[in-house]
Scaffold this motif. Sequence first.
Motif, PDB file in Angstrom:
ATOM      1  N   ARG A 253       0.832  -1.019  -0.019  1.00 42.47           N
ATOM      2  CA  ARG A 253       0.089   0.080   0.054  1.00 42.47           C
ATOM      3  C   ARG A 253       0.852   1.174   0.077  1.00 42.47           C
ATOM      4  O   ARG A 253       2.003   1.236   0.527  1.00 42.47           O
ATOM      5  N   SER A 254       0.366   2.198  -0.768  1.00 41.47           N
ATOM      6  CA  SER A 254       1.341   3.383  -0.935  1.00 41.47           C
ATOM      7  C   SER A 254       1.541   4.355   0.266  1.00 41.47           C
ATOM      8  O   SER A 254       2.022   5.414   0.111  1.00 41.47           O
ATOM      9  N   GLU A 255       0.432   4.251   1.261  1.00 45.29           N
ATOM     10  CA  GLU A 255       0.584   4.809   2.654  1.00 45.29           C
ATOM     11  C   GLU A 255       2.043   5.025   3.051  1.00 45.29           C
ATOM     12  O   GLU A 255       2.596   3.916   2.910  1.00 45.29           O
ATOM     13  N   ASN A 256       2.406   6.064   3.540  1.00 44.39           N
ATOM     14  CA  ASN A 256       3.702   6.264   4.359  1.00 44.39           C
ATOM     15  C   ASN A 256       4.880   5.845   3.404  1.00 44.39           C
ATOM     16  O   ASN A 256       5.976   5.277   3.788  1.00 44.39           O
ATOM     17  N   ASN A 257       4.485   6.425   2.089  1.00 39.24           N
ATOM     18  CA  ASN A 257       5.907   6.262   1.234  1.00 39.24           C
ATOM     19  C   ASN A 257       5.813   4.724   0.574  1.00 39.24           C
ATOM     20  O   ASN A 257       6.659   4.506  -0.270  1.00 39.24           O
ATOM     21  N   GLY A 258       5.004   3.900   1.020  1.00 42.63           N
ATOM     22  CA  GLY A 258       4.889   2.698   0.491  1.00 42.63           C
ATOM     23  C   GLY A 258       5.330   1.435   1.627  1.00 42.63           C
ATOM     24  O   GLY A 258       6.381   1.510   2.249  1.00 42.63           O
ATOM     25  N   ASP A 259       4.384   0.586   2.010  1.00 44.89           N
ATOM     26  CA  ASP A 259       4.701  -0.267   2.962  1.00 44.89           C
ATOM     27  C   ASP A 259       4.222  -1.525   2.704  1.00 44.89           C
ATOM     28  O   ASP A 259       3.245  -1.976   1.808  1.00 44.89           O
ATOM     29  N   ILE A 260       4.906  -2.602   3.149  1.00 37.45           N
ATOM     30  CA  ILE A 260       4.505  -4.013   3.213  1.00 37.45           C
ATOM     31  C   ILE A 260       3.257  -4.145   4.234  1.00 37.45           C
ATOM     32  O   ILE A 260       3.539  -4.159   5.271  1.00 37.45           O
ATOM     33  N   LEU A 261       2.159  -5.043   3.774  1.00 37.35           N
ATOM     34  CA  LEU A 261       1.126  -5.431   4.620  1.00 37.35           C
ATOM     35  C   LEU A 261       0.759  -6.749   4.584  1.00 37.35           C
ATOM     36  O   LEU A 261       1.128  -7.391   3.612  1.00 37.35           O
ATOM     37  N   VAL A 262       0.035  -7.014   5.611  1.00 36.42           N
ATOM     38  CA  VAL A 262      -0.774  -8.564   5.657  1.00 36.42           C
ATOM     39  C   VAL A 262      -1.979  -8.622   5.659  1.00 36.42           C
ATOM     40  O   VAL A 262      -2.455  -7.937   6.559  1.00 36.42           O
ATOM     41  N   SER A 263      -2.724  -9.324   5.011  1.00 36.14           N
ATOM     42  CA  SER A 263      -4.118  -9.719   5.317  1.00 36.14           C
ATOM     43  C   SER A 263      -4.524 -11.072   5.208  1.00 36.14           C
ATOM     44  O   SER A 263      -3.781 -11.834   4.660  1.00 36.14           O
ATOM     45  N   GLU A 264      -5.415 -11.468   6.113  1.00 36.14           N
ATOM     46  CA  GLU A 264      -5.747 -12.866   6.427  1.00 36.14           C
ATOM     47  C   GLU A 264      -7.263 -13.088   5.814  1.00 36.14           C
ATOM     48  O   GLU A 264      -8.079 -12.379   6.035  1.00 36.14           O
ATOM     49  N   ARG A 265      -7.261 -14.285   5.162  1.00 37.39           N
ATOM     50  CA  ARG A 265      -8.667 -14.676   4.726  1.00 37.39           C
ATOM     51  C   ARG A 265      -9.488 -15.345   5.739  1.00 37.39           C
ATOM     52  O   ARG A 265      -8.890 -16.159   6.712  1.00 37.39           O
ATOM     53  N   GLY A 266     -10.596 -14.743   5.957  1.00 36.24           N
ATOM     54  CA  GLY A 266     -11.727 -15.336   6.937  1.00 36.24           C
ATOM     55  C   GLY A 266     -12.240 -16.548   6.647  1.00 36.24           C
ATOM     56  O   GLY A 266     -12.107 -17.077   5.500  1.00 36.24           O
ATOM     57  N   ALA A 267     -13.170 -17.019   7.557  1.00 33.64           N
ATOM     58  CA  ALA A 267     -13.744 -18.459   7.463  1.00 33.64           C
ATOM     59  C   ALA A 267     -14.815 -18.508   6.222  1.00 33.64           C
ATOM     60  O   ALA A 267     -14.940 -19.493   5.468  1.00 33.64           O
ATOM     61  N   GLY A 268     -15.286 -17.115   5.699  1.00 36.44           N
ATOM     62  CA  GLY A 268     -16.074 -17.095   4.845  1.00 36.44           C
ATOM     63  C   GLY A 268     -15.567 -16.986   3.381  1.00 36.44           C
ATOM     64  O   GLY A 268     -15.977 -16.924   2.418  1.00 36.44           O
ATOM     65  N   GLY A 269     -14.214 -16.670   3.286  1.00 36.46           N
ATOM     66  CA  GLY A 269     -13.401 -16.560   2.194  1.00 36.46           C
ATOM     67  C   GLY A 269     -12.917 -15.376   2.042  1.00 36.46           C
ATOM     68  O   GLY A 269     -12.391 -14.693   1.046  1.00 36.46           O
ATOM     69  N   SER A 270     -13.542 -14.097   2.559  1.00 40.17           N
ATOM     70  CA  SER A 270     -13.099 -12.847   2.289  1.00 40.17           C
ATOM     71  C   SER A 270     -11.749 -12.335   3.038  1.00 40.17           C
ATOM     72  O   SER A 270     -11.713 -12.865   3.930  1.00 40.17           O
ATOM     73  N   TRP A 271     -11.132 -11.382   2.307  1.00 37.72           N
ATOM     74  CA  TRP A 271      -9.943 -10.755   3.081  1.00 37.72           C
ATOM     75  C   TRP A 271     -10.204  -9.769   4.247  1.00 37.72           C
ATOM     76  O   TRP A 271     -10.981  -8.924   3.814  1.00 37.72           O
ATOM     77  N   GLY A 272      -9.466 -10.062   5.203  1.00 37.87           N
ATOM     78  CA  GLY A 272      -9.677  -9.024   6.343  1.00 37.87           C
ATOM     79  C   GLY A 272      -8.709  -7.791   6.079  1.00 37.87           C
ATOM     80  O   GLY A 272      -8.138  -7.666   5.107  1.00 37.87           O
TER      81      GLY A 272
END
Length: 521
Positions: A253-272
């Motif tokens: 994500r380009s916030e803060n000049n560009g950062d590395i983030l992590v998202s986890e998939r929920g039980a229903g398949g959607s990304w958190g």
Amino acid sequence: MRLETKHTIRYATLLVLSCLLVSTALAQSTRKLLRKGNRFFERGNYREAASYYEKALAKEPANVKVLYPAGVSYLTFDKEKAADYLYRVQKLEPDFDRDLDYWLGRVNLINYHFDTAIEHFQEYQEELPKRYAERHEEVKRLIQNAKNAKQEVANPKDVFVKNLGEAVNTLYSEHSPAISLDDNYLLYTSRSEKATGNQEARDGEYFEDIFETKRTSEGEWDKPSVVAGELNSSVHDASIQLFDNDTKLLMYRSENNGDILVSERGAGGSWGKPRSISDQVNTRDFEADAFITPDGQTLLYSTSHYSKNGDLDIYMVKKDEKGNWGSPISVGETINTPYDDDSPFLARDGSLYFASRGHNSMGGYDIFVAKFDPVANKWTVPENLGAPINTPDEDTYYRLAPDGSYAYLTSYRLGGFGETDIYRINYIRNVNVSGQVLSKADGTSMPEVELVFNGMQANKHPISYRSVSDASLANYKVDLLSGRKYQVQFLKDGKLIGEQEFEVPLVLDEATTLTQNFYVD
């Protein structure tokens, strides 16, 4: 924005515009269109700039003050048209601008005219005042890129590069494929008009969003859609890597000049909701791309934080006993150069694939591979993957399949849909060919006949394979590199008794077999 698709005109835009001061000699309507085009050109919105230049050229098709910036603009999304316009400038007014040879060099480089590119660069260097030391160094590097490209293109590898097609790729930039373990689910990044919010960035493309698609029963990619949920925001968001059995996603994500983030998939398949991977990794500077190992204990990533001149270098962090990321360590000067080094990917065999504008690049980013030498405790000298994987333009985000049989790549190359596209790379495989050697006269078996298959690799180097028909049924068996013609020689007791041409179809999968009987006089 992780991939600078406007790389071809990062330099000298002010010098270009300095020679485009709108002259009162132009017709009023042309002056107005040129001014509008120049404003978009200054902002890096070359596609929109080109649209105004085209309107001006419809009125005055031989106007070099319009042809010149139009040609430079087209470098970012239409290489052939860029060459046409810049050469028209040279024909109409050879001394129009002192940087013309520079741009002619660049357009010839990306259009595979390497000797011509070198000639233009050398002519430009001769006329360029010595006080422009940085430009002299850049042109010296471009000449070397052209020499590297000429060498690599003359010695291509046996690989098959295929565009993923219009289901995924558009006129805009698509990049950064993240593939599921079963190769049936694809996350990728797009700057097309379908992005969330339909909001244009300064350069005229839309803000990056993460898209998803699934493979159909026919093996093609289904109609993509923007990933629902919280992955996408109002700024640039980009996919990086699926990991932990496809339950987690590394992203940018380009916030803060560009950062590395992590998202986890929920039980229903959607990304958190994405979260920062670590304060040890993300800084006030640009973190661009990353790779996490299957055990989740090591992260390789690219950052500008430790660089003296703002270029990207590759660093590594490891988790401690408490599961916290430790202090970053550079992967070393064997990998990192004074230029951008980005997009690390560590294969299961320990090979490090990465993109670099340094080393022996053909131009822009190229994909390189290196192995770690445990004895010397350092990486081996990186090897350019060569043509046709690499081109004289941008090639990055190389993602190898777990079994090593194919890879995905982001590239701006001839024949694409517009700007950067996503490609699949298949390594051409051997095919197991078997059959009998039979008499053409009566169809009886011909035992103990030697078969010699002579062919050519993609780099024109000869290859040869040998087999002998057995003593009982005259059966033979041989593994041949697929996708080429072979001249087959038949020898009995060392004497040539026949010769035939045999074409082996292209095979991209392992364990493919082919039956072929040969009839010999």
